[in-house]
Design an enzyme around this catalytic site. Structure first.
Site, short mmCIF file in Angstrom:
data_model
loop_
_atom_site.label_atom_id
_atom_site.label_comp_id
_atom_site.label_asym_id
_atom_site.label_seq_id
_atom_site.Cartn_x
_atom_site.Cartn_y
_atom_site.Cartn_z
N LYS A 279 -9.76 10.41 -6.71
CA LYS A 279 -8.65 11.38 -5.97
C LYS A 279 -8.71 12.79 -6.38
O LYS A 279 -9.35 13.07 -7.73
CB LYS A 279 -7.28 10.66 -6.35
CG LYS A 279 -6.90 9.62 -5.84
CD LYS A 279 -5.47 9.24 -6.03
CE LYS A 279 -5.11 7.82 -5.43
NZ LYS A 279 -5.08 7.97 -3.60
N GLU A 351 -7.34 0.44 -3.21
CA GLU A 351 -7.67 -0.75 -4.29
C GLU A 351 -6.31 -1.85 -4.02
O GLU A 351 -6.23 -2.76 -4.55
CB GLU A 351 -7.62 -0.12 -5.57
CG GLU A 351 -6.24 0.25 -6.21
CD GLU A 351 -5.51 1.47 -5.40
OE1 GLU A 351 -6.38 2.22 -4.66
OE2 GLU A 351 -4.27 1.46 -5.66
N ARG A 353 -4.89 -3.20 -1.48
CA ARG A 353 -4.94 -4.21 -0.64
C ARG A 353 -6.09 -5.13 -1.46
O ARG A 353 -5.86 -6.31 -0.92
CB ARG A 353 -5.66 -3.98 0.40
CG ARG A 353 -6.71 -3.08 0.52
CD ARG A 353 -7.21 -2.30 1.74
NE ARG A 353 -6.67 -1.12 1.89
CZ ARG A 353 -6.74 -0.05 2.87
NH1 ARG A 353 -7.33 -0.39 3.94
NH2 ARG A 353 -6.06 1.15 3.04
N1 BES Z 1 -1.75 4.52 -3.71
C1 BES Z 1 -2.69 5.15 -2.83
C2 BES Z 1 -1.74 5.36 -1.69
C3 BES Z 1 -0.74 6.52 -1.72
C4 BES Z 1 -1.32 7.90 -1.42
C5 BES Z 1 0.61 6.26 -1.97
C6 BES Z 1 -0.58 8.88 -1.86
C7 BES Z 1 1.28 7.67 -2.08
C8 BES Z 1 0.71 8.80 -2.03
C9 BES Z 1 -3.62 4.03 -2.33
O1 BES Z 1 -4.08 3.21 -3.24
C10 BES Z 1 -4.56 5.06 -1.67
O2 BES Z 1 -5.32 5.51 -2.47
N2 BES Z 1 -4.86 4.69 -0.44
C11 BES Z 1 -5.78 5.57 0.28
C12 BES Z 1 -6.48 4.57 1.19
C13 BES Z 1 -7.67 5.18 1.96
C14 BES Z 1 -8.70 5.35 0.92
C15 BES Z 1 -8.14 4.14 3.06
C16 BES Z 1 -5.08 6.59 0.91
O3 BES Z 1 -3.93 6.51 1.44
O4 BES Z 1 -5.61 7.69 0.87
ZN ZN Z 2 -2.96 2.73 -4.88
MN MN Z 3 -5.82 4.08 -4.25
#
Ligand code: BES
Ligand code: ZN
Ligand code: MN
Length: 498
Positions: A279, A351, A353
């Site tokens: 990230k 991750e 899911r």
């Molecule tokens: N934990 C995150 C989702 C999230 C992001 C919650 C920002 C709250 C704020 C999750 O694991 C994630 O990183 N999801 C990705 C999925 C994508 C790679 C398909 C996302 O939402 O960017």
């Molecule tokens: Zn996450």
């Molecule tokens: Mn994530």
């Protein structure tokens, strides 16, 4: 804080502070009129002079009101009577408690719970008042070396009801509200703890203590147990971290022994760096909140145990840390889930899911009546629904409706999103049964579609709480949501909601 319920007239309360509402413009509520009569129109004089218009969010603290037995009277503005709804009621309670706490009253008697709220019962008002009170006084100072103590904090709070016949339902509702608030406080504490403290092991230890305290059955599966079960998907998330993953299982057996359980599954990523699909830096600290799904289901079973709900409830928490260590999964890696379905990990940041799918297969062994998973699953859900409402998906419409209703009742809303097959094709992989991402479009829907491939054997709903589980900015912190929604759903099922 100590709580009680009372029915009686406001002028006769021997209390450090009596709290009554004023509608806009300048209209006393019924308990206010009683005080006004007893005090030979002391209150209406003040109101006529314009010191209290009744605007929502305003207060006026009065000392030595004649004809009363209390030390102080706190007037709280309620806004226009016609517009006095759930939100306005909760705001009035919040401001009353805050003022009582800051103005040195040892105890208070709150008559706001007598004011009708459209379509809501006395029980609703008292339950909500208890929750809001505990929320207002919640502090997270575990890691502050100097705690900022309130000088003379509020110690005793009494909620008034108009009729004696309302005492019993109000007392039940008070106990429910306080249990729900305790569940929320647990969820907030776990969420607010930093990633170096709140690890998968910490969650397991917390669950262990809770089990002992409340007589819950517990099992904690270790990495080796998960290997035997073939949880290749869950394990792949943990393999980049030195923190060992856990699968926590708790049972509250309040129902008949042959009654099928409700199963709650909570995403427990104790820190989400994104893994190799790292990230970006800004706000990455907030990914300590990526275990708020887990925290909320733990909070919910705690509340259910405190309320001794006559239902069978099982909570399952797959928990791991998503790190980019030397052993981490790489984009393109293919893993085999416990269900046997293979997954191409195109993005290691998707991750949640991956840990949920194995937990959702695992719960089949409990022959569930209903399974609800709760997860901070997608940033896309925040884009779609903001921070107001959680995303709700279900493979059964009546379940979606029950959860939507529970969210309305609890002031913790969820909004149903589609789960149509048309979206499934976005998960196609050239190399495995499915990919773990579905492209930019409808990101929260394709995430739910991914989960739906593992939940065909039971009635299932999924709550995406990415936008509702915590607040950013100046008030950064976990919210305790959706503990209110989940507990109200369970209360409704148990026939305990008045
Ligand atoms: N934990 C995150 C989702 C999230 C992001 C919650 C920002 C709250 C704020 C999750 O694991 C994630 O990183 N999801 C990705 C999925 C994508 C790679 C398909 C996302 O939402 O960017
Ligand atoms: Zn996450
Ligand atoms: Mn994530």
């Amino acid at each position: 804080m100590e709580f009680s319920i009372k029915s009686g007239s406001p002028e006769k309360q021997r209390s450090a502070c009596v709290v009554v509402g004023v509608f806009e413009p300048r209209k006393l509520t019924l308990p206010g009129e009683l005080l006004d009569n007893a005090s030979q129109h002391h209150l209406s004089d003040i109101i006529r002079r314009g010191d209290m218009e009744g605007k929502a969010g305003t207060t006026l603290l009065l000392h030595n009101v004649p004809g009363t037995l209390c030390d102080r009277v706190l007037l709280v503005g309620l806004g226009k009577e016609k517009e006095f709804r759930e939100k306005e009621f909760c705001q009035a309670i919040r401001i009353a408690v805050k003022t009582l706490n800051e103005t040195g009253s040892f105890d208070g008697t709150v008559f706001l719970t007598e004011t009708p709220v459209k379509k809501r019962s006395v029980a609703w008002r008292v339950r909500q008042a208890a929750i809001v009170t505990q929320e207002t006084t919640y502090r997270f100072d575990q890691f502050k070396s100097k705690k900022d103590e309130v000088r003379r904090p509020l110690r005793k709070l009494t909620f008034a009801v108009e009729r004696r016949s309302e005492l019993n339902p109000a007392e039940d509702a008070l106990a429910q509200g306080l249990s729900i608030a305790e569940g929320m406080a647990l969820a907030k504490n776990l969420g607010n703890r930093p990633g170096n403290v709140c690890t998968p092991t910490h969650l397991a230890e917390t669950a262990q203590k809770m089990a002992e305290e409340h007589g819950l059955e517990i099992q904690v599966l270790e990495r080796s147990d998960m290997e035997v079960l073939g949880m290749g998907s869950l394990l792949s998330v943990a393999q980049g971290s030195i923190q060992p993953p856990k699968l926590i299982v708790l049972h509250h057996k309040g129902g008949k022994s042959d009654e099928k359980p409700v199963v709650l599954v909570g995403k427990g990523i104790t820190f989400d760096t994104g893994g190799i699909s790292l990230k970006p830096g800004p706000e990455m600290d907030e990914m300590k909140f990526d275990m708020c799904g887990a925290a909320s289901v733990l909070g919910t079973i705690k509340a259910a145990a405190l309320m001794k709900l006559p239902i069978n409830l099982t909570v399952v928490v797959p928990t791991a840390e998503n790190m980019p260590g030397g052993g981490a999964s790489k984009p393109g890696d293919i893993v085999t889930s416990m269900s046997g379905q293979t997954i191409e990990i195109l993005n290691t940041d998707a991750e949640g899911r991956l840990v949920l799918c194995d937990a959702l297969t695992y719960v089949e062994r409990f022959e569930p009546d209903t399974v609800i998973d709760v997860a901070t699953l997608t940033g896309a859900c925040v884009i779609a629904l903001g921070h107001v409402t959680s995303g709700l998906f279900a493979n059964k419409d009546s379940l979606a409706r029950d959860l939507t209703d529970a969210g309305e009742e609890a002031n913790d809303r969820a909004w149903q999103m589609p789960l149509w097959d048309d979206y499934q094709e976005q998960l196609k992989s050239n190399f495995a049964d499915m990919a773990n991402i579905g492209g930019r479009a409808a990101g929260s829907v394709t995430a739910a579609c991914f989960l739906s491939r593992f939940t065909k054997k039971y009635d299932w709903a999924h709550l995406d709480i990415a936008g509702t589980a915590w607040k950013s900015g100046g008030e950064k912190g976990a919210t305790g949501r959706p503990v209110p929604l989940l507990t109200h759903y369970l209360l409704q099922r148990a026939g305990k909601l008045n």
